[in-house]
Each structure stands twice: as C-alpha cells, then as structure tokens.
Design a protein around this motif. Structure first.
Motif, PDB file in Angstrom:
ATOM      1  N   GLN A  37       0.833  -1.206   0.000  1.00  0.00           N
ATOM      2  CA  GLN A  37       0.000   0.000   0.000  1.00  0.00           C
ATOM      3  C   GLN A  37       0.865   1.253   0.000  1.00  0.00           C
ATOM      4  OE1 GLN A  37      -2.782   0.196   3.242  1.00  0.00           O
ATOM      5  NE2 GLN A  37      -3.488   2.239   2.711  1.00  0.00           N
ATOM      6  N   HIS A  38       1.905   1.271   0.841  1.00  0.00           N
ATOM      7  CA  HIS A  38       2.777   2.444   0.923  1.00  0.00           C
ATOM      8  C   HIS A  38       3.537   2.669  -0.381  1.00  0.00           C
ATOM      9  CE1 HIS A  38       2.829   2.058   5.576  1.00  0.00           C
ATOM     10  NE2 HIS A  38       1.761   2.690   5.136  1.00  0.00           N
ATOM     11  N   ALA A  39       3.807   1.562  -1.099  1.00  0.00           N
ATOM     12  CA  ALA A  39       4.512   1.676  -2.370  1.00  0.00           C
ATOM     13  C   ALA A  39       3.564   2.008  -3.521  1.00  0.00           C
ATOM     14  CB  ALA A  39       5.256   0.372  -2.670  1.00  0.00           C
ATOM     15  N   GLY A  40       2.258   2.071  -3.233  1.00  0.00           N
ATOM     16  CA  GLY A  40       1.281   2.363  -4.267  1.00  0.00           C
ATOM     17  C   GLY A  40       1.101   1.230  -5.255  1.00  0.00           C
ATOM     18  N   VAL A  41       1.327  -0.011  -4.770  1.00  0.00           N
ATOM     19  CA  VAL A  41       1.266  -1.186  -5.650  1.00  0.00           C
ATOM     20  C   VAL A  41      -0.065  -1.906  -5.461  1.00  0.00           C
ATOM     21  CG1 VAL A  41       2.287  -3.428  -6.157  1.00  0.00           C
ATOM     22  CG2 VAL A  41       3.756  -1.472  -5.638  1.00  0.00           C
ATOM     23  N   ASP A  42      -0.739  -2.172  -6.551  1.00  0.00           N
ATOM     24  CA  ASP A  42      -1.970  -2.958  -6.538  1.00  0.00           C
ATOM     25  C   ASP A  42      -1.596  -4.434  -6.600  1.00  0.00           C
ATOM     26  OD1 ASP A  42      -4.331  -4.264  -6.974  1.00  0.00           O
ATOM     27  OD2 ASP A  42      -4.908  -3.120  -8.761  1.00  0.00           O
ATOM     28  N   PRO A  43      -1.870  -5.218  -5.551  1.00  0.00           N
ATOM     29  CA  PRO A  43      -1.488  -6.638  -5.562  1.00  0.00           C
ATOM     30  C   PRO A  43      -2.052  -7.413  -6.748  1.00  0.00           C
ATOM     31  CG  PRO A  43      -2.190  -5.972  -3.370  1.00  0.00           C
ATOM     32  CD  PRO A  43      -2.505  -4.829  -4.290  1.00  0.00           C
ATOM     33  N   ASP A  44      -3.240  -7.036  -7.217  1.00  0.00           N
ATOM     34  CA  ASP A  44      -3.828  -7.736  -8.366  1.00  0.00           C
ATOM     35  C   ASP A  44      -2.999  -7.541  -9.632  1.00  0.00           C
ATOM     36  OD1 ASP A  44      -6.275  -9.069  -7.522  1.00  0.00           O
ATOM     37  OD2 ASP A  44      -6.958  -7.068  -6.969  1.00  0.00           O
ATOM     38  N   ARG A  45      -2.349  -6.395  -9.763  1.00  0.00           N
ATOM     39  CA  ARG A  45      -1.569  -6.114 -10.968  1.00  0.00           C
ATOM     40  C   ARG A  45      -0.123  -6.594 -10.839  1.00  0.00           C
ATOM     41  NH1 ARG A  45      -2.096  -0.024 -12.712  1.00  0.00           N
ATOM     42  NH2 ARG A  45      -0.895  -0.906 -14.443  1.00  0.00           N
ATOM     43  N   ALA A  46       0.352  -6.742  -9.588  1.00  0.00           N
ATOM     44  CA  ALA A  46       1.760  -7.073  -9.383  1.00  0.00           C
ATOM     45  C   ALA A  46       2.015  -8.570  -9.318  1.00  0.00           C
ATOM     46  CB  ALA A  46       2.246  -6.433  -8.081  1.00  0.00           C
ATOM     47  N   ALA A  47       0.987  -9.366  -9.336  1.00  0.00           N
ATOM     48  CA  ALA A  47       1.143 -10.780  -9.008  1.00  0.00           C
ATOM     49  C   ALA A  47       0.993 -11.699 -10.212  1.00  0.00           C
ATOM     50  CB  ALA A  47       0.118 -11.163  -7.941  1.00  0.00           C
ATOM     51  N   HIS A  48       1.577 -11.323 -11.331  1.00  0.00           N
ATOM     52  CA  HIS A  48       1.472 -12.159 -12.524  1.00  0.00           C
ATOM     53  C   HIS A  48       2.870 -12.515 -13.024  1.00  0.00           C
ATOM     54  CE1 HIS A  48      -2.857 -11.561 -12.720  1.00  0.00           C
ATOM     55  NE2 HIS A  48      -2.646 -10.266 -12.542  1.00  0.00           N
ATOM     56  N   ALA A  49       3.276 -13.740 -12.772  1.00  0.00           N
ATOM     57  CA  ALA A  49       4.581 -14.204 -13.235  1.00  0.00           C
ATOM     58  C   ALA A  49       4.482 -14.598 -14.706  1.00  0.00           C
ATOM     59  CB  ALA A  49       5.030 -15.401 -12.411  1.00  0.00           C
ATOM     60  N   PRO A  50       5.506 -14.310 -15.485  1.00  0.00           N
ATOM     61  CA  PRO A  50       5.505 -14.750 -16.886  1.00  0.00           C
ATOM     62  C   PRO A  50       5.454 -16.272 -16.982  1.00  0.00           C
ATOM     63  CG  PRO A  50       7.254 -13.146 -16.460  1.00  0.00           C
ATOM     64  CD  PRO A  50       6.704 -13.544 -15.133  1.00  0.00           C
ATOM     65  N   ALA A  51       4.980 -16.764 -18.087  1.00  0.00           N
ATOM     66  CA  ALA A  51       4.921 -18.214 -18.297  1.00  0.00           C
ATOM     67  C   ALA A  51       6.321 -18.809 -18.201  1.00  0.00           C
ATOM     68  CB  ALA A  51       4.307 -18.521 -19.656  1.00  0.00           C
ATOM     69  N   GLY A  52       6.426 -19.900 -17.466  1.00  0.00           N
ATOM     70  CA  GLY A  52       7.711 -20.586 -17.320  1.00  0.00           C
ATOM     71  C   GLY A  52       8.723 -19.846 -16.479  1.00  0.00           C
ATOM     72  N   ALA A  53       8.242 -18.895 -15.659  1.00  0.00           N
ATOM     73  CA  ALA A  53       9.173 -18.040 -14.915  1.00  0.00           C
ATOM     74  C   ALA A  53       9.848 -18.745 -13.753  1.00  0.00           C
ATOM     75  CB  ALA A  53       8.427 -16.808 -14.391  1.00  0.00           C
ATOM     76  N   TRP A  54       9.177 -19.723 -13.161  1.00  0.00           N
ATOM     77  CA  TRP A  54       9.700 -20.333 -11.941  1.00  0.00           C
ATOM     78  C   TRP A  54      10.736 -21.396 -12.282  1.00  0.00           C
ATOM     79  CZ3 TRP A  54       8.566 -17.083  -8.466  1.00  0.00           C
ATOM     80  CH2 TRP A  54       7.334 -16.436  -8.448  1.00  0.00           C
ATOM     81  N   VAL A  55      11.978 -21.141 -11.908  1.00  0.00           N
ATOM     82  CA  VAL A  55      13.099 -22.023 -12.253  1.00  0.00           C
ATOM     83  C   VAL A  55      13.362 -22.994 -11.114  1.00  0.00           C
ATOM     84  CG1 VAL A  55      15.542 -22.129 -12.871  1.00  0.00           C
ATOM     85  CG2 VAL A  55      14.121 -20.234 -13.700  1.00  0.00           C
TER      86      VAL A  55
END
Length: 331
Positions: free
Chosen positions: A197-215
């Motif tokens: 909240q203090h960073a002005g970040v919307d969790p819904d918009r920040a929580a999308h990892a690209p496909a195949g991102a998790w190594v």
C-alpha cells in the motif's frame, strides 16, 4: 576371539580416521562478479576451506576472519548456494557461510539484483531470484576457479525470508502469486500488505509471473529455510513436487510474517515432513547475524531483539544445526 575383535576394532578406527573429511585450518573468501546473460553481472561471495592464514577483513556492514582469494583445500566438497532476504546482499548470512566453510563446505551467496539494499527495482518480481540462484549454481559447478574441488552430486541450498521463498521454488515449489491480493484484503494490517500500500502497488496487478518463470533446480538435494516469505501462496499443490529433505525454521514472535500464514503454511503442506524448529522469543530479523554497535545505530529495526533474547547464542545454535543437517543429508 578377543584378538580378532580387537583387530577388527582397530581396523574400524583406522578406516574412520582415513575416510573422515579433512578440515582445513581456515576459511578462504572471494567476492566476484559473474555474467548473467543480458542482465547486469551478479555480485557473489564465496567461502571455502583453505590452509592460508586468515585475518580480519571488512565485508559490507560486518567484519569476518578470512583469507582473501586463497587456494581451495579439499576435494569432493559439498556446495551450499545461499539466498538472502528482501533488501539484503550476498553477505547477509556471512556467519552461517563461515560456519559451513569451517565444516568443509563451500558456501556461495548471490546478491539478488533488483532486491538488494541498494536496488529495489524488481522487488515484486520474485521469479528473477530463482533464475539468479540457478545461475549461481551453474557458475560454481562449471566456471568458478575452484569448481574441480566440488562434488556436483551433493548440493544444498540455504534461504531466509524472500530467500526462503526462492529456495522453495528452486526445490520444486510453484507459487500462486494471485493469492497475495485476497490475502491482503483479509489482512490489510499485515506488513506485506502495508508495504504494498505504501509503495502504491496494486497486488492484483503485481502478481502475474511470466509463463515458465519459476526455475526449479533438481541439483539441490537438501535445503535449510528460515521464515520463508509468501508461504500462503504455495498451498498443497504448489509444494507437491518438493521431495528433498527440508530443515524449516520459524521465529515464534515474527510480527513481520505472522503465524500461521508463512512458515506454518509451508510446514503443513510439504509432502515430506520437515525438520522443524520454532525459536522462542525470536523475531523475524533474529535470523540475521548479530549487529555491532555501529550497525545497531544505523539499522535498529534489523538489529534490535526482544529483551532477554541472545542473538549471538542463538546463531551459535542455528549455525551448528544448519551444518549438522547438511552433513547428514548430503553424505
């Protein structure tokens, strides 16, 4: 019969002596930069056994007794890759790395570009961390000047907070970052949600990892994880592929990552029960090394423990338990 028994005992003792690991006298240390494809180079610290004489050297906010750029001693050495917490750096757990090196391991820690004390440009892209840890292991096994001393079949990982999350993913976990938004709607007062909240970040918009991102990294055979971040984001399905031995630590008075949404959420959903430690009266940052007076003045939030909690004594126990776990699980 008595002579045979005595002879057999003597032979067993001799074999134990000759097969026990030969520990070096001191710890060598290198701070280097390694290439990371199109990304900027990664800063790495490496601690390892050496017979060169050690002396005190400044390392970030700490002083450590090491031999700089000394030759490596030993063969078939076990490697531990290390991942720091958010806003940290490669030396955030230097005391644990020293303990591992004194015990005959090689400990290598990376500063996670984008989530360090001086670079927060990618703090909400945790998938970058898993790729960086994988790159560190690649470098150590194939490019490091001492790589011929390593046993590539015996690799462990250590992680704290965001680093604990990173190591879980490396061990096979797959998080669902879309869980952050409903978590914060239910727990808006929690530190993570306040920070967003203090960073002005919307969790819904920040929580999308690209496909195949998790190594994931199947080379990792055991892991020590303290206060893992985003524990609630895994669930049973997300942790179902974590099959290696885990030593899991929780600070009983962790107000930064409150119980039961982090460590307990991981413990309950791992398919294989971890070795579990709950540290009475400890807070989240008590997993960081003890601070000297100067650092305590500079960073009181990271350095202040509850009255009566002895962080130095705890770290003696924590580091010893970490070493014992890896000695057992990476035999």
């Amino acid at each position: 019969m008595r002579l045979v028994a005595v002879t057999a005992f003597a032979l067993a003792v001799a074999l134990a002596i000759f097969t026990a690991p030969c520990l070096a006298a001191d710890v060598g240390f290198e701070k280097i930069e390694i290439a990371d494809g199109a990304e900027p180079p990664l800063t790495v610290g490496i601690w390892y056994p050496t017979d060169a004489p050690a002396s005190e050297h400044a390392s970030g906010n700490h002083t450590q007794t090491v031999a700089l750029d000394a030759p490596v001693v030993g063969d078939g050495l076990r490697l531990i890759v290390m991942s720091h917490g958010g806003g940290g750096s490669y030396d955030s757990h230097y005391d644990t790395a020293l303990a591992l090196a004194h015990a005959g391991f090689v400990a290598a820690a990376v500063s996670h570009a984008g989530d360090t004390y001086d670079d927060q440009t990618h703090v909400l892209e945790p998938w970058r961390r898993t790729a960086q840890l994988h790159r560190l292991a690649d470098f150590m096994l194939n490019e490091w000047s001492g790589h011929a001393h390593l046993d590539e079949t015996r690799i462990g990982a250590f992680g704290f907070s965001n680093g604990g999350f990173t190591v879980l993913v490396a061990a096979g976990a797959t998080p669902d970052l879309s869980a952050i938004a409903p978590y914060c709607r239910a727990h808006a007062e929690h530190d993570l949600c306040q920070a967003l909240q203090h960073a002005g970040v919307d969790p819904d918009r920040a929580a999308h990892a690209p496909a195949g991102a998790w190594v994931h990294d199947p080379r990792i055979k055991a892991a020590v994880i303290a206060a893992p971040a985003f524990g609630f984001a895994f669930g049973r399905a997300g942790l179902s592929d974590v099959r290696i031995p885990i030593q899991l630590w929780r600070a009983a008075d962790d107000h930064h990552q409150p119980h039961p949404y982090y460590d307990e959420a991981v413990r309950m959903n791992l398919p294989r029960a971890p070795e579990y430690h709950v540290v009475a009266h400890a807070g989240h940052y008590d997993f960081l090394p003890p601070c000297d007076a100067r650092l305590s003045r500079k960073m009181p939030a990271l350095c202040t423990s509850q009255p009566g909690f002895d962080r130095s004594a705890f770290h003696d126990e924590f580091n010893a338990a970490t070493v014992r776990f890896f000695q057992t699980e990476l035999r």
